[in-house]
Design a protein around this motif. Structure first.
Motif, mmCIF file in Angstrom:
data_model
loop_
_atom_site.group_PDB
_atom_site.id
_atom_site.type_symbol
_atom_site.label_atom_id
_atom_site.label_comp_id
_atom_site.label_asym_id
_atom_site.label_seq_id
_atom_site.Cartn_x
_atom_site.Cartn_y
_atom_site.Cartn_z
ATOM 1 N N UNK A 9 6.749 16.405 3.425
ATOM 2 C CA UNK A 9 5.634 14.631 3.059
ATOM 3 C C UNK A 9 6.441 14.139 1.879
ATOM 4 N N UNK A 10 6.019 12.860 2.194
ATOM 5 C CA UNK A 10 6.197 11.519 1.343
ATOM 6 C C UNK A 10 7.654 11.787 1.132
ATOM 7 N N UNK A 11 8.405 11.410 1.959
ATOM 8 C CA UNK A 11 10.294 11.657 2.229
ATOM 9 C C UNK A 11 11.125 10.262 1.936
ATOM 10 N N UNK A 12 9.766 9.283 2.607
ATOM 11 C CA UNK A 12 10.589 7.759 2.315
ATOM 12 C C UNK A 12 9.196 6.734 1.782
ATOM 13 N N UNK A 13 9.866 6.085 1.440
ATOM 14 C CA UNK A 13 8.307 4.642 0.984
ATOM 15 C C UNK A 13 9.052 3.134 2.308
ATOM 16 N N UNK B 179 6.718 -3.998 8.780
ATOM 17 C CA UNK B 179 5.706 -5.148 8.742
ATOM 18 C C UNK B 179 5.073 -5.413 7.653
ATOM 19 N N UNK B 180 5.134 -4.891 6.520
ATOM 20 C CA UNK B 180 4.469 -5.272 5.671
ATOM 21 C C UNK B 180 5.371 -4.826 3.826
ATOM 22 N N UNK B 181 4.972 -5.315 3.174
ATOM 23 C CA UNK B 181 6.478 -5.200 1.597
ATOM 24 C C UNK B 181 6.624 -3.967 1.640
ATOM 25 N N UNK B 182 5.160 -2.945 1.338
ATOM 26 C CA UNK B 182 5.306 -1.632 1.510
ATOM 27 C C UNK B 182 4.233 -1.604 2.164
ATOM 28 N N UNK B 183 4.360 -0.596 3.271
ATOM 29 C CA UNK B 183 3.214 -0.015 4.249
ATOM 30 C C UNK B 183 3.217 1.786 3.791
ATOM 31 N N UNK B 184 3.591 2.318 3.462
ATOM 32 C CA UNK B 184 2.956 3.323 3.399
ATOM 33 C C UNK B 184 4.112 4.165 3.076
ATOM 34 N N UNK B 185 3.985 6.155 3.152
ATOM 35 C CA UNK B 185 5.209 6.709 3.474
ATOM 36 C C UNK B 185 5.333 7.604 4.173
ATOM 37 N N UNK B 186 7.025 8.047 3.962
ATOM 38 C CA UNK B 186 6.903 8.757 5.571
ATOM 39 C C UNK B 186 6.875 10.506 5.403
ATOM 40 N N UNK C 6 1.069 -1.051 -0.236
ATOM 41 C CA UNK C 6 0.339 -0.104 0.177
ATOM 42 C C UNK C 6 0.869 1.556 -0.179
ATOM 43 N N UNK C 7 1.811 1.230 -0.926
ATOM 44 C CA UNK C 7 2.239 2.321 -1.085
ATOM 45 C C UNK C 7 1.978 3.992 -1.041
ATOM 46 N N UNK C 8 0.021 3.818 -1.508
ATOM 47 C CA UNK C 8 -0.289 5.164 -1.367
ATOM 48 C C UNK C 8 -0.525 5.759 -0.211
ATOM 49 N N UNK C 9 -0.666 5.031 0.870
ATOM 50 C CA UNK C 9 -0.549 5.656 2.293
ATOM 51 C C UNK C 9 0.541 6.784 2.819
ATOM 52 N N UNK C 10 -0.713 7.386 3.167
ATOM 53 C CA UNK C 10 0.386 9.113 3.372
ATOM 54 C C UNK C 10 0.114 8.997 5.302
ATOM 55 N N UNK C 11 1.318 9.386 5.582
ATOM 56 C CA UNK C 11 1.666 9.387 7.068
ATOM 57 C C UNK C 11 0.805 10.199 7.632
ATOM 58 N N UNK C 12 1.187 11.711 6.756
ATOM 59 C CA UNK C 12 0.822 12.889 7.044
ATOM 60 C C UNK C 12 -1.163 13.012 7.150
ATOM 61 N N UNK C 13 -1.664 11.528 6.814
ATOM 62 C CA UNK C 13 -3.058 11.635 6.250
ATOM 63 C C UNK C 13 -3.796 11.255 8.204
ATOM 64 N N UNK C 14 -2.671 9.894 9.047
ATOM 65 C CA UNK C 14 -2.793 9.939 10.066
ATOM 66 C C UNK C 14 -2.669 10.504 11.040
ATOM 67 N N UNK D 234 12.171 10.331 -7.093
ATOM 68 C CA UNK D 234 11.253 11.263 -6.424
ATOM 69 C C UNK D 234 11.192 10.693 -5.068
ATOM 70 N N UNK D 235 11.239 9.770 -5.013
ATOM 71 C CA UNK D 235 11.401 9.216 -3.628
ATOM 72 C C UNK D 235 12.065 8.005 -3.052
ATOM 73 N N UNK D 236 12.556 7.591 -2.030
ATOM 74 C CA UNK D 236 13.608 6.646 -1.331
ATOM 75 C C UNK D 236 12.444 5.823 -1.032
ATOM 76 N N UNK D 237 13.525 4.918 -0.881
ATOM 77 C CA UNK D 237 12.860 3.352 -0.427
ATOM 78 C C UNK D 237 13.441 3.210 1.109
#
Length: 414
Positions: A179-183, A155-162, A121-129, A244-247
């Motif tokens: 916002x959206x610094x790392x994935x 804990x997930x293959x891709x858990x969301x954005x930092x 779920x890479x589309x999840x943004x930390x700023x929304x929580x 544009x974003x870092x893993x």
């Protein structure tokens, strides 16, 4: 008729007077905020931009560092608010946390750090929580932490954005630095404990590789204008492919670290390792790849993928020239966070040394997070983020005497 005119004039005079008072108060309030002038004196000032200064002074004006130097050469102008401490450092940086998403009470209503409906779920943004009012945010601030990269937990293959925040304000907008610094990604057995699929390591990597192949195709189509930007998942992964974003890849065992390095080489995205409990077994490979490491909490409990953690890992990576930073990370129990100052202190006592540990907590972390132009060292023009101590910051009995963020005193613990 005359009485009506006189009454109207009196009302206008009263209104004008009231408006004048309100305007003068607003101007005064703005002036106090915009022109805050502070001097911080320290018996030892660690600027992290050269040698420590004995009997140093840091001048602050309008939220920025104005001047730094020895007391003999930096005169404190009249009217400056003066603070004194035994040791003065740049504000500390927690390079990986979940505070603001994982709450203090450890109950369902304040646990937003990991969404378990899907493993990708890479589309999840930390700023929304992010909850700027969360107690743990203030808790870190009172320990001298002035900048935090926080977001979705491992804990997930891709858990969301930092995201990167400062522990200030009451809303995410007031706290936000970037916002959206790392994935956030995870390779290892931690994924199977949260999801029925993928289960094995090879299945998880296959899922990740498939997503990256799709992202590469999407990025090419996007570059040709064949995208309307509404596919949030593909947009974020294409941003990863385009640099544009870092893993931010959580990998603890040597086999998982090695897999992360191979995947990164295969697709060419920017990557930072986090955790890396067995990084000392792959020092040459990590260095050759040029990958920074946000080291696991030094005092984390050994077990599972972290069974071979070592107090000396930070020292070994630093000695090899691999950039490192410290994290509070994620905890599954109350109070849900650690304090990076203590984690760094253990590493300092186990080969890293005091100044190297402080560098990893300040300037080194800022470099890894890409915000060294603003924070991480005490230099003219940078954000006035300062931590004040009554002794060695890494001694357990040392107290934080004050914290300044953006030129404002935000904490003065008793």
């Amino acid at each position: 008729m005359m009485n009506k005119r006189m009454k109207a004039m009196k009302h206008r005079v009263k209104f004008s007077g009231l408006a004048l008072i309100v305007m003068m108060f607003a101007v005064s309030l703005f002036a106090d905020t915009a022109e805050a002038q502070i001097a911080v004196k320290g018996e030892t000032v660690y600027t992290m931009n050269g040698n420590a200064i004995t009997n140093g002074v840091v001048l602050i004006s309008d939220g920025k560092i104005e001047r730094v130097g020895p007391e003999s050469r930096v005169r404190i102008p009249s009217g400056y608010e003066v603070h004194e401490a035994k040791v003065v450092t740049p504000g500390l940086i927690d390079a990986r946390s979940v505070v603001g998403l994982a709450g203090y009470y450890n109950q369902d209503h304040d646990q937003d750090q990991l969404e378990t409906s899907s493993a990708v779920q890479p589309e999840l943004r930390a700023s929304d929580s992010y909850n700027a009012r969360e107690f743990l945010v203030e808790y870190l601030k009172d320990h001298g932490v002035t900048t935090i990269q926080t977001g979705h937990g491992p804990g997930a293959v891709i858990s969301g954005q930092m995201m990167i925040v400062k522990p200030i304000g009451t809303t995410v907008d007031q706290a936000l630095v970037q916002d959206g610094t790392m994935l956030s990604m995870t390779l290892g057995s931690g994924v199977r404990s949260n999801f029925s699929s993928p289960g094995t390591r090879s299945k998880a990597v296959a899922v990740l590789r498939q997503e990256l192949i799709r992202a590469k195709d999407y990025a090419e189509k996007r570059a040709e204008g064949d995208s309307d930007g509404t596919d949030l998942k593909s947009e974020v992964l294409a941003d990863l492919i385009d640099g544009n974003i870092t893993a931010l890849v959580n990998a603890q065992t040597a086999q998982d670290i090695n897999t992360a390095l191979r995947i990164q080489e295969e697709f060419g995205f920017k990557m930072v390792l986090e955790g890396a409990a067995e990084a000392y077994l792959l020092i040459d490979e990590i260095k050759e790849a040029g990958i920074p490491v946000i080291i696991h909490p030094t005092m984390a409990r050994p077990g599972g993928d972290m069974k071979n953690i070592s107090f000396e890992t930070a020292a070994k990576l630093q000695e090899a020239g691999i950039p490192i930073a410290f994290q509070s990370g994620y905890e599954g129990y109350v109070p849900k966070t650690r304090v990076v100052r203590y984690e760094a202190g253990i590493a300092a006592a186990n080969g890293l040394g005091m100044e190297n540990a402080l560098h990893a907590l300040t300037a080194g972390a800022a470099e890894i997070l890409g915000i060294a132009d603003r924070v991480g060292s005490l230099e003219r023009g940078k954000d006035a983020d300062i931590a004040m101590f009554d002794g060695d910051p890494f001694e357990y009995l040392t107290h934080v005497k004050g914290v300044i963020i953006n030129g404002e005193v935000v904490s003065m613990p008793e």
